[in-house]
Design an enzyme around this catalytic site. Structure first.
Site, PDB file in Angstrom:
ATOM      1  N   GLU A 170       3.895  24.453 116.781  1.00  0.00           N
ATOM      2  CA  GLU A 170       3.117  25.645 116.693  1.00  0.00           C
ATOM      3  C   GLU A 170       1.993  25.850 117.832  1.00  0.00           C
ATOM      4  O   GLU A 170       0.667  25.368 117.439  1.00  0.00           O
ATOM      5  CB  GLU A 170       2.162  25.410 115.384  1.00  0.00           C
ATOM      6  CG  GLU A 170       3.377  25.557 114.028  1.00  0.00           C
ATOM      7  CD  GLU A 170       2.759  25.640 112.717  1.00  0.00           C
ATOM      8  OE1 GLU A 170       1.459  25.586 112.723  1.00  0.00           O
ATOM      9  OE2 GLU A 170       3.273  25.706 111.828  1.00  0.00           O
ATOM     10  N   GLU A 218       9.465  23.668 109.159  1.00  0.00           N
ATOM     11  CA  GLU A 218       8.359  23.561 107.993  1.00  0.00           C
ATOM     12  C   GLU A 218       8.125  24.697 107.135  1.00  0.00           C
ATOM     13  O   GLU A 218       8.565  25.933 107.649  1.00  0.00           O
ATOM     14  CB  GLU A 218       6.837  23.594 108.698  1.00  0.00           C
ATOM     15  CG  GLU A 218       6.516  22.020 109.231  1.00  0.00           C
ATOM     16  CD  GLU A 218       4.852  22.464 109.694  1.00  0.00           C
ATOM     17  OE1 GLU A 218       4.323  22.787 109.278  1.00  0.00           O
ATOM     18  OE2 GLU A 218       4.906  21.665 110.865  1.00  0.00           O
TER      19      GLU A 218
END
Ligand code: FCB
Length: 511
Positions: A203, A412
């Site tokens: 991320e 995720e």
């Protein structure tokens, strides 16, 4: 090993994609909340990888042991008002000491892959020389996983930059990209004989824009220029690392994990709302996906951030490096947004309630506002929107990964709810089962429509340190009692273990 993940055929060692063409925003219509795989038992393709994820700073603890020094998160956690209840990762889930039991628990549950991250601050304290004792820890962890027949899925950067490198300028400094590559090579030197799957970054949106523009995350800076420079240098570090690891291990599976949101105009017939959604889609999704996967920044994003110096950071050749072919795109998905050009009367409060002032993390999306849509929400006020994941995966497949032979893995997905443990610490978390069930069905819908999705990692194996929220938000399949460090598998953990063991999602159990 039962589980082997090879480099994808289409991209490994292929020619660079750049210079490429970035894509504009194209709105898509929301689907029904439950799609074609809505109710009964759903079988996943053979070989679909079932994993669980954590990250170093969130679970390891031992923050100042065996040579580890401060990362930006240790320092940020000391800033008054930066983290709820001033909590830090000093002890966290103590996985540094308890990894054998955690690995044994995963094996017992039937989890086939463990996505963990290495702490740069443990492996290269202060950004100086490499720390053999720090590497030893990951050596032990990897051996333990392999002995349990669990695939180690290693992420090199889940946000714990050594504080010494931040003091040298941090990610807004171009040099950090090269230092990241050197850290990656040192880590690969030690673990590359046993770890076959390497993710560069987790991320980068959060690392760049929550860290350097919004200030909600470490190091807490609030500058549009710094956030954009950080984003570019994170991607440069990614590309340099892919090149270096590809040379060292041509057969390795190499990739990056990006987080995505599906940005929908609140009113698709209102051009102002469409424009607001375009801006957010650019500032969140395309600003990373297009350089990394298509070799170019989107024109509209460059125009949106024009005053903040991004263009000057882009040197000749950078986009070729950034778009070096990868094998795997990791997709983190939690929710989408309804976006409008005017503020919501009562917006959902999705950030930690902290007194310290922060800024918008979007350098180029002024005038875009997220509105609640009446969808169910998690304990963190994040909307529950599984159908967005189907649309996201299909978009990625079509526009980004499919043409390049890159595999998709959902690295995720998960939720925090206000878990209520019984006297034994057991949590009957039906909400979480329903959340994961819905998202797995959404993934299967995407697979059925052609997306090459090869695995799923629940976030998270354990309750852990949820960044600015401290320990208040629990995402675990397994409950952690932070007083005793006792682990108690939640109902969702048992349920997920059965899914992982059988490779199929059963009919949704009754409450
Ligand atoms: C993601 C992070 C992960 C965790 C989840 C809830 O953005 O990668 O560390 O905090 O959100």
């Amino acid at each position: 090993m039962d589980v082997e993940i090879a480099a994808a055929t289409g991209s490994a060692g292929g020619t660079a994609a750049a210079p490429g063409t970035a894509l504009p925003y194209t709105p898509s219509a929301p689907r029904p909340a439950r799609g074609a795989n809505g109710n009964g038992r759903v079988d996943f393709p053979r070989g679909f990888l079932w994993g669980a994820a954590t990250a170093a700073y969130q679970v390891e603890g031992a923050a100042h042991l065996d040579g580890r020094e401060d990362s930006i998160w240790d320092v940020f956690a000391r800033v008054p008002g930066a983290v709820l209840n001033q909590e830090d990762g000093e002890v966290a889930c103590d996985q540094y000491h308890r990894y054998p039991a955690d690995v044994a628990l995963m094996k017992e549950l039937g989890i086939k892959a463990y996505r963990f991250s290495t702490s740069w601050a443990r492996i290269q304290p202060g950004g100086r020389e490499f720390n053999a004792a720090g590497l030893d820890y990951y050596d032990r962890l990897v051996d333990e996983l392999l002995a349990a027949d669990i695939l180690p899925w290693l992420t090199l950067y889940h946000w714990d930059l050594p504080q010494g490198i931040e003091e040298d300028g941090g990610w807004p400094s171009r040099d950090t990209a090269h230092r990241f590559r050197d850290y990656a090579v040192a880590t690969h030197e030690r673990l590359g004989d046993r770890v076959g799957v390497w993710t560069t970054l987790n991320e980068p949106w959060c690392a760049a824009f929550l860290g350097y523009t919004g200030g909600q995350h470490a190091p807490g800076r609030q500058s549009r220029e710094d956030g954009l420079a950080a984003a570019h240098h994170l991607m440069l570090g990614h590309g340099l690392t892919i090149q270096a690891l590809r040379e060292r291990a041509p057969e390795a599976n190499l990739g990056i994990t990006l987080n995505f949101e599906v940005e929908d105009p609140l009113n698709p017939d209102d051009p102002a709302d469409v424009e607001a959604a375009r801006k957010l889609d650019g500032a969140f999704n395309r600003i990373f996906a297009d350089p990394v996967l298509r070799g170019a920044y989107p024109e509209d994003v460059l125009a949106d951030v024009e005053p903040y110096g991004l263009a000057e950071r882009i040197h000749d050749g950078d986009l070729e490096i950034i778009s070096t072919p990868i094998d795997t795109l990791g997709v983190n998905y939690y929710h989408g947004n309804g976006v409008a050009a005017v503020p919501a009367a009562s917006p959902l409060a999705g950030n930690a309630p902290l007194s310290r002032a922060t800024s918008s993390p979007f350098p180029g999306a002024d005038g875009a506002h997220v509105h609640p849509r009446g969808l169910p929400v998690t304990g963190q006020n994040w909307e529950v929107q599984p159908e967005g994941l189907t649309r996201l995966l299909l978009r990625l497949q079509e526009d980004y990964t499919g043409p390049r032979g890159i595999a998709l893995y959902v690295t995720e997905n998960g939720c925090a709810y206000d878990d209520a443990p019984d006297a034994d610490g057991y949590v009957a978390d039906h909400d979480r089962i329903e959340f994961i069930d819905g998202h797995l069905r959404a993934i299967k819908d995407a697979i059925d429509e052609g997306a090459d999705v090869r695995g799923y990692f629940g976030w998270s194996l354990l309750d852990n340190y949820e960044w600015a929220w401290g320990y208040g938000k629990r995402f675990g399949l397994v409950r952690v009692d932070y007083e005793t460090q006792e682990r108690v598998v939640k109902a969702s953990g048992r349920w997920y273990g059965q899914v992982a063991t059988g490779g199929s999602v059963p009919e949704l159990p009754a409450r």
